[in-house]
Motif scaffolding. Structure first.
Motif, mmCIF file in Angstrom:
data_model
loop_
_atom_site.group_PDB
_atom_site.id
_atom_site.type_symbol
_atom_site.label_atom_id
_atom_site.label_comp_id
_atom_site.label_asym_id
_atom_site.label_seq_id
_atom_site.Cartn_x
_atom_site.Cartn_y
_atom_site.Cartn_z
ATOM 1 N N VAL A 32 12.852 11.788 -8.283
ATOM 2 C CA VAL A 32 12.022 10.761 -8.928
ATOM 3 C C VAL A 32 12.410 9.384 -8.388
ATOM 4 O O VAL A 32 11.542 8.552 -8.105
ATOM 5 N N LEU A 33 13.694 9.141 -8.222
ATOM 6 C CA LEU A 33 14.150 7.869 -7.658
ATOM 7 C C LEU A 33 13.585 7.665 -6.249
ATOM 8 O O LEU A 33 13.118 6.572 -5.917
ATOM 9 N N LEU A 34 13.590 8.704 -5.434
ATOM 10 C CA LEU A 34 13.006 8.620 -4.085
ATOM 11 C C LEU A 34 11.504 8.368 -4.163
ATOM 12 O O LEU A 34 10.963 7.548 -3.406
ATOM 13 N N GLN A 35 10.828 9.071 -5.066
ATOM 14 C CA GLN A 35 9.389 8.886 -5.245
ATOM 15 C C GLN A 35 9.084 7.438 -5.608
ATOM 16 O O GLN A 35 8.214 6.803 -5.012
ATOM 17 N N ARG A 36 9.816 6.920 -6.575
ATOM 18 C CA ARG A 36 9.566 5.557 -7.032
ATOM 19 C C ARG A 36 9.976 4.537 -5.968
ATOM 20 O O ARG A 36 9.387 3.461 -5.871
ATOM 21 N N GLY A 37 10.967 4.869 -5.165
ATOM 22 C CA GLY A 37 11.332 4.003 -4.042
ATOM 23 C C GLY A 37 10.205 3.916 -3.025
ATOM 24 O O GLY A 37 9.888 2.823 -2.531
ATOM 25 N N ALA A 38 9.586 5.056 -2.716
ATOM 26 C CA ALA A 38 8.441 5.053 -1.796
ATOM 27 C C ALA A 38 7.281 4.254 -2.397
ATOM 28 O O ALA A 38 6.600 3.494 -1.691
ATOM 29 N N GLU A 39 7.069 4.405 -3.694
ATOM 30 C CA GLU A 39 6.024 3.630 -4.366
ATOM 31 C C GLU A 39 6.332 2.135 -4.293
ATOM 32 O O GLU A 39 5.421 1.321 -4.150
ATOM 33 N N GLU A 40 7.602 1.780 -4.400
ATOM 34 C CA GLU A 40 7.993 0.367 -4.326
ATOM 35 C C GLU A 40 7.658 -0.207 -2.950
ATOM 36 O O GLU A 40 7.230 -1.362 -2.846
ATOM 37 N N LEU A 41 7.831 0.580 -1.896
ATOM 38 C CA LEU A 41 7.459 0.116 -0.553
ATOM 39 C C LEU A 41 5.965 -0.155 -0.468
ATOM 40 O O LEU A 41 5.526 -1.164 0.090
ATOM 41 N N TYR A 42 5.162 0.749 -1.036
ATOM 42 C CA TYR A 42 3.704 0.576 -1.061
ATOM 43 C C TYR A 42 3.335 -0.653 -1.895
ATOM 44 O O TYR A 42 2.499 -1.463 -1.504
ATOM 45 N N SER A 43 3.987 -0.793 -3.041
ATOM 46 C CA SER A 43 3.755 -1.943 -3.917
ATOM 47 C C SER A 43 4.095 -3.243 -3.195
ATOM 48 O O SER A 43 3.340 -4.223 -3.271
ATOM 49 N N TRP A 97 -2.924 -2.117 -6.245
ATOM 50 C CA TRP A 97 -1.860 -1.488 -7.033
ATOM 51 C C TRP A 97 -0.508 -2.084 -6.636
ATOM 52 O O TRP A 97 -0.116 -2.068 -5.470
ATOM 53 N N THR A 98 0.182 -2.632 -7.629
ATOM 54 C CA THR A 98 1.549 -3.121 -7.440
ATOM 55 C C THR A 98 2.326 -2.846 -8.724
ATOM 56 O O THR A 98 1.735 -2.533 -9.758
ATOM 57 N N HIS A 99 3.624 -2.956 -8.640
ATOM 58 C CA HIS A 99 4.455 -2.832 -9.840
ATOM 59 C C HIS A 99 4.392 -4.093 -10.682
ATOM 60 O O HIS A 99 4.763 -4.078 -11.844
ATOM 61 N N ARG A 100 3.969 -5.156 -10.079
ATOM 62 C CA ARG A 100 3.933 -6.439 -10.769
ATOM 63 C C ARG A 100 2.487 -6.776 -11.145
ATOM 64 O O ARG A 100 1.583 -5.990 -10.887
ATOM 65 N N ILE A 101 2.280 -7.909 -11.755
ATOM 66 C CA ILE A 101 0.942 -8.300 -12.209
ATOM 67 C C ILE A 101 0.429 -9.412 -11.304
ATOM 68 O O ILE A 101 0.964 -10.523 -11.312
ATOM 69 N N PHE A 102 -0.594 -9.087 -10.524
ATOM 70 C CA PHE A 102 -1.238 -10.074 -9.659
ATOM 71 C C PHE A 102 -2.713 -10.102 -9.979
ATOM 72 O O PHE A 102 -3.309 -9.074 -10.306
ATOM 73 N N THR A 103 -3.284 -11.270 -9.878
ATOM 74 C CA THR A 103 -4.724 -11.387 -10.042
ATOM 75 C C THR A 103 -5.273 -12.223 -8.899
ATOM 76 O O THR A 103 -4.695 -13.227 -8.510
ATOM 77 N N LEU A 104 -6.369 -11.739 -8.354
ATOM 78 C CA LEU A 104 -7.021 -12.396 -7.222
ATOM 79 C C LEU A 104 -8.380 -12.891 -7.703
ATOM 80 O O LEU A 104 -9.245 -12.086 -8.068
ATOM 81 N N GLU A 105 -8.514 -14.192 -7.746
ATOM 82 C CA GLU A 105 -9.746 -14.802 -8.255
ATOM 83 C C GLU A 105 -10.961 -14.239 -7.527
ATOM 84 O O GLU A 105 -10.969 -14.127 -6.310
ATOM 85 N N GLY A 106 -11.960 -13.866 -8.310
ATOM 86 C CA GLY A 106 -13.204 -13.354 -7.744
ATOM 87 C C GLY A 106 -13.216 -11.858 -7.490
ATOM 88 O O GLY A 106 -14.279 -11.282 -7.260
ATOM 89 N N ALA A 107 -12.065 -11.230 -7.507
ATOM 90 C CA ALA A 107 -12.022 -9.779 -7.290
ATOM 91 C C ALA A 107 -12.449 -9.075 -8.577
ATOM 92 O O ALA A 107 -12.073 -9.494 -9.667
ATOM 93 N N PRO A 108 -13.253 -8.016 -8.452
ATOM 94 C CA PRO A 108 -13.670 -7.307 -9.665
ATOM 95 C C PRO A 108 -12.499 -6.531 -10.275
ATOM 96 O O PRO A 108 -11.581 -6.126 -9.570
#
Length: 183
Positions: free
Chosen positions: A16-27, A97-108
């Motif tokens: 699970v740690l490896l899985q979440r590490g790979a997800e962190e790279l994508y994030s 998709w990210t682990h954090r909260i981002f908002t991009l103005e105008g994006a649906p």
């Protein structure tokens, strides 16, 4: 003896740690692209709480579940199926998709995939898996305690996210309503 310390629960926790590490790279890749496109972060100071909670859940599986614990294959199958839902969420959000909260103005705001059914399917999956994985090994107390902690952490993150996305969500819902009346 090593077999007294490392068993299936510890191996699963490391996976699970490896899985979440790979997800962190994508994030992180998505985060860089969103920032470059002008996205703004909300709740930045809260992110360490989220990351620490996630690591504490994995550590609780590694350290608190005995290496000799037997596994429920039915619950393990449900947990694995839940990972399919997790990746449905991630693929639906794609570059957003990210682990954090981002908002991009105008994006649906995404209203397709699992978002047709739940406003926050990613967090529903997180809470479900937090209870479920320890239960695979009969560690109900670990699941309940960490599930309660995660629920509290995510409840606040959801507030932050809803506030950050409120303007974009209103525009997206208005666009959907307009499409329905035009049909």
């Amino acid at each position: 003896m090593l077999s007294d310390l490392i068993g299936l629960p510890q191996i699963i926790a490391l996976l699970v740690l490896l899985q979440r590490g790979a997800e962190e790279l994508y994030s992180a890749r998505n985060t860089r692209a969103l920032i470059a496109a002008g996205a703004k972060e909300a709740g930045r100071s809260y992110y360490p709480v989220v990351a620490t909670t996630h690591l504490a859940w994995i550590a609780s599986i590694f350290f608190l579940i005995p290496a000799s614990a037997s596994a429920s294959y039915l619950l393990a199958a449900i947990y694995i199926a839940l990972q399919g839902v997790r990746y449905w969420v991630i693929s639906t959000l794609g570059r957003f998709w990210t682990h954090r909260i981002f908002t991009l103005e105008g994006a649906p705001v995404t209203l397709r995939g699992p978002y047709r059914y739940l406003r926050h399917p990613n967090y529903a999956v997180t809470i479900a898996e937090t209870f479920l994985l320890p239960a695979v090994f009969g560690a109900l107390a670990v699941g309940v305690i960490m599930g309660a902690v995660w629920t509290a952490v995510l409840a606040y993150k959801i507030e932050l996210e809803d506030e950050a996305l409120s303007v974009r969500r209103a525009h997206s819902e208005q666009a959907v309503a307009t499409q329905r009346t035009e049909i």
